[in-house]
Design a protein around this motif. Structure first.
Motif, short mmCIF file in Angstrom:
data_model
loop_
_atom_site.label_atom_id
_atom_site.label_comp_id
_atom_site.label_asym_id
_atom_site.label_seq_id
_atom_site.Cartn_x
_atom_site.Cartn_y
_atom_site.Cartn_z
N GLN A 52 0.77 -1.19 -0.14
CA GLN A 52 0.01 0.05 0.05
C GLN A 52 0.94 1.42 0.10
OE1 GLN A 52 -2.36 -1.01 3.40
NE2 GLN A 52 -4.22 -0.78 2.12
N LEU A 53 1.90 1.31 0.63
CA LEU A 53 2.69 2.42 0.70
C LEU A 53 3.53 2.61 -0.43
CD1 LEU A 53 4.61 1.98 4.26
CD2 LEU A 53 3.08 3.89 3.65
N ALA A 54 4.04 1.58 -1.37
CA ALA A 54 4.78 1.78 -2.55
C ALA A 54 3.45 2.00 -3.63
CB ALA A 54 5.09 0.50 -2.97
N LYS A 55 2.44 1.65 -3.50
CA LYS A 55 1.28 2.18 -4.53
C LYS A 55 0.96 3.41 -4.17
CE LYS A 55 -3.65 1.04 -5.22
NZ LYS A 55 -4.13 2.42 -4.92
N ALA A 56 0.85 3.84 -2.88
CA ALA A 56 0.59 5.14 -2.64
C ALA A 56 1.47 6.16 -3.17
CB ALA A 56 0.37 5.56 -0.98
N ALA A 57 3.02 5.96 -3.24
CA ALA A 57 3.98 6.49 -3.83
C ALA A 57 3.75 6.79 -5.20
CB ALA A 57 5.38 5.82 -3.10
N VAL A 58 3.45 5.81 -5.90
CA VAL A 58 3.20 5.94 -7.24
C VAL A 58 2.10 6.61 -7.58
CG1 VAL A 58 2.88 4.72 -9.21
CG2 VAL A 58 4.44 3.75 -7.73
N ARG A 59 1.04 6.55 -7.17
CA ARG A 59 -0.15 7.31 -7.08
C ARG A 59 0.32 8.90 -6.71
NH1 ARG A 59 -5.86 7.17 -7.13
NH2 ARG A 59 -6.59 9.03 -7.68
N ALA A 60 1.00 9.08 -5.81
CA ALA A 60 1.33 10.60 -5.57
C ALA A 60 2.00 10.86 -6.73
CB ALA A 60 2.00 10.75 -3.97
N GLY A 61 2.88 10.36 -7.25
CA GLY A 61 3.95 10.84 -8.20
C GLY A 61 2.92 11.02 -9.49
N VAL A 62 2.08 10.18 -9.82
CA VAL A 62 1.24 10.67 -10.92
C VAL A 62 0.56 11.86 -10.72
CG1 VAL A 62 -0.65 9.58 -12.34
CG2 VAL A 62 1.17 8.16 -11.70
N ASP A 63 -0.25 12.02 -9.38
CA ASP A 63 -1.01 13.09 -9.20
C ASP A 63 -0.28 14.36 -9.47
OD1 ASP A 63 -3.45 11.52 -8.84
OD2 ASP A 63 -2.82 11.61 -6.43
N LEU A 64 1.04 14.42 -8.96
CA LEU A 64 1.94 15.48 -9.10
C LEU A 64 2.07 15.68 -10.55
CD1 LEU A 64 4.35 15.02 -6.26
CD2 LEU A 64 2.93 16.95 -6.47
N LEU A 65 2.35 14.75 -11.41
CA LEU A 65 2.79 15.05 -12.70
C LEU A 65 1.62 15.62 -13.40
CD1 LEU A 65 4.84 11.93 -14.00
CD2 LEU A 65 5.54 14.11 -13.40
N THR A 66 0.30 14.99 -13.20
CA THR A 66 -0.70 15.52 -14.20
C THR A 66 -1.18 17.01 -13.70
OG1 THR A 66 -2.23 14.42 -12.39
CG2 THR A 66 -1.83 13.32 -14.48
N ASP A 67 -0.93 17.45 -12.15
CA ASP A 67 -1.25 18.67 -11.77
C ASP A 67 -0.07 19.62 -12.22
OD1 ASP A 67 -2.57 20.46 -9.75
OD2 ASP A 67 -0.40 20.50 -9.14
N ARG A 68 1.09 19.22 -12.28
CA ARG A 68 2.00 20.19 -12.85
C ARG A 68 1.77 20.37 -14.50
NH1 ARG A 68 7.01 20.68 -9.76
NH2 ARG A 68 5.92 20.72 -7.55
N PHE A 69 1.51 19.42 -15.35
CA PHE A 69 0.98 19.38 -16.64
C PHE A 69 -0.27 20.03 -16.94
CE2 PHE A 69 1.14 17.52 -20.80
CZ PHE A 69 2.62 17.62 -20.99
N GLY A 70 -1.00 20.28 -15.98
CA GLY A 70 -2.18 20.95 -16.01
C GLY A 70 -3.24 20.06 -16.71
N ILE A 71 -3.55 18.78 -16.45
CA ILE A 71 -4.37 17.82 -17.12
C ILE A 71 -5.09 17.06 -16.34
CG2 ILE A 71 -3.11 17.78 -19.20
CD1 ILE A 71 -2.17 14.97 -18.45
N ALA A 72 -6.05 16.52 -16.38
CA ALA A 72 -6.88 15.54 -15.62
C ALA A 72 -6.57 14.13 -16.16
CB ALA A 72 -8.47 15.74 -15.76
N TYR A 73 -6.68 13.15 -15.52
CA TYR A 73 -6.47 11.58 -15.95
C TYR A 73 -7.13 11.35 -17.25
CZ TYR A 73 -4.55 10.17 -11.62
OH TYR A 73 -3.51 10.01 -10.51
N ASP A 74 -8.46 12.02 -17.42
CA ASP A 74 -8.97 11.55 -18.71
C ASP A 74 -8.09 12.12 -20.03
OD1 ASP A 74 -11.21 10.30 -17.37
OD2 ASP A 74 -12.31 11.97 -17.13
N ASP A 75 -7.31 12.86 -19.73
CA ASP A 75 -6.55 13.51 -20.87
C ASP A 75 -5.44 12.57 -21.25
OD1 ASP A 75 -8.36 15.81 -20.98
OD2 ASP A 75 -7.09 16.79 -19.37
N ILE A 76 -5.17 11.63 -20.50
CA ILE A 76 -4.02 10.65 -20.86
C ILE A 76 -4.53 9.79 -21.82
CG2 ILE A 76 -2.47 9.16 -20.10
CD1 ILE A 76 -2.47 10.69 -17.27
N SER A 77 -3.91 9.50 -23.01
CA SER A 77 -4.42 8.55 -24.06
C SER A 77 -4.09 7.27 -23.59
CB SER A 77 -3.81 9.06 -25.28
OG SER A 77 -4.35 10.10 -25.73
#
Length: 284
Positions: free
Chosen positions: A247-272
């Motif tokens: 769970q900790l490792a999964k949360a780390a990955v999820r946090a990383g993806v959340d930060l990337l999408t936030d900095r890129f200015g997109i939502a998950y649905d924008d990822i092809s």
């Protein structure tokens, strides 16, 4: 014959490639540097405190064995994170995860070794994106044509290190998170891939043996662990701590993806597309 190597922190994957581009053989070997530390920071400390020559020699010996076994006479290319890169070529510069070191590594990323059967064993290592996102991710981006695509794609390396890159031909944003060795060490210890733990947890959740928080509903399993394979003295147990590590490792990955999408200015649905790589990602 050509040789391509993905020199990972825990394992290295390799492929022998014929002149016409046909993949002749593939395989996986353990990174011999693991005995100096399972996680990358422990191994880096060992490297900097006097074990550099031994670690580099052990890693290069594997390269020599592979080159000899596959009758490699042509190009040898290695992809790895910045720390593995430094250890493989025997770099004595400042700590690998520094901007100055990465700049130098990107300018000169090759090594030469003499060998008993090969006159000269020469190989190239790919440059990285940054201090914490190495040539393994660069090779993945290039192989998937992410740098030529107009669509926004995400590549995640689910290995000992959780490196990830988001973007398209207009540009990329990258990150690295502390995902391991939870994804790989449990599998190695119990002769199972770490991805098997995900499958087991999924089944336990569906059957009500664990709840949505990953906690065993029967308190006896919290103390003793849940048997997932084998019997008697050979029983393999999944413990509450095993689940928490995942769970900790999964949360780390999820946090990383959340930060990337936030900095890129997109939502998950924008990822092809989402691409998974690495020891864990391959089997997930």
């Amino acid at each position: 014959m050509r040789l391509a190597v993905d020199y990972g922190t825990t394992t290295l994957g390799y492929a022998f490639i014929a002149e016409d581009g046909t993949v002749v053989d593939t395989g996986i070997r353990e990174n011999p540097g693991r005995k100096y530390g399972r996680d990358i920071l422990s191994r880096q400390n060992a490297f900097d405190r006097g074990a550099s020559e031994r670690i580099t020699a052990a890693m290069q010996e594997v390269m020599e064995e592979l080159a000899s076994s596959g009758d490699v006479t042509d190009e040898i290319v290695v992809s790895a994170n910045t720390t593995m890169n430094r250890m493989l070529i025997g770099g004595t510069e400042d700590y690998a995860c520094s901007r100055s070191y990465v700049r130098r590594l990107m300018e000169k990323h090759s090594a030469t070794r003499t060998h008993d059967t090969l006159a000269v064993l020469q190989y190239r290592t790919l440059p990285g994106f940054s201090e914490y996102v190495g040539g393994d991710i660069v090779s993945g981006v290039r192989y998937l044509d992410m740098d030529r695509s107009g669509e926004i794609n995400l590549l995640i390396d689910l290995g000992t290190n959780g490196e990830m890159v988001l973007g398209n031909k207009e540009g990329f944003i990258v990150s690295s998170v502390a995902a391991g060795p939870a994804f790989e060490e449990w599998g190695a210890a119990h002769n199972m891939y770490g991805s098997k733990v995900i499958d087991i947890c999924h089944r336990l959740l569906k059957t009500g043996i664990i709840d949505k928080n990953g906690t065993f509903t029967d308190e006896s399993y919290i103390e003793s662990g849940f048997p997932v394979s084998g019997f008697g003295e050979n029983t393999v147990l999944l413990t509450q701590d095993d689940i928490r590590d995942i769970q900790l490792a999964k949360a780390a990955v999820r946090a990383g993806v959340d930060l990337l999408t936030d900095r890129f200015g997109i939502a998950y649905d924008d990822i092809s597309r989402v691409y998974l790589a690495g020891g864990m990602g391959e089997h997930l």
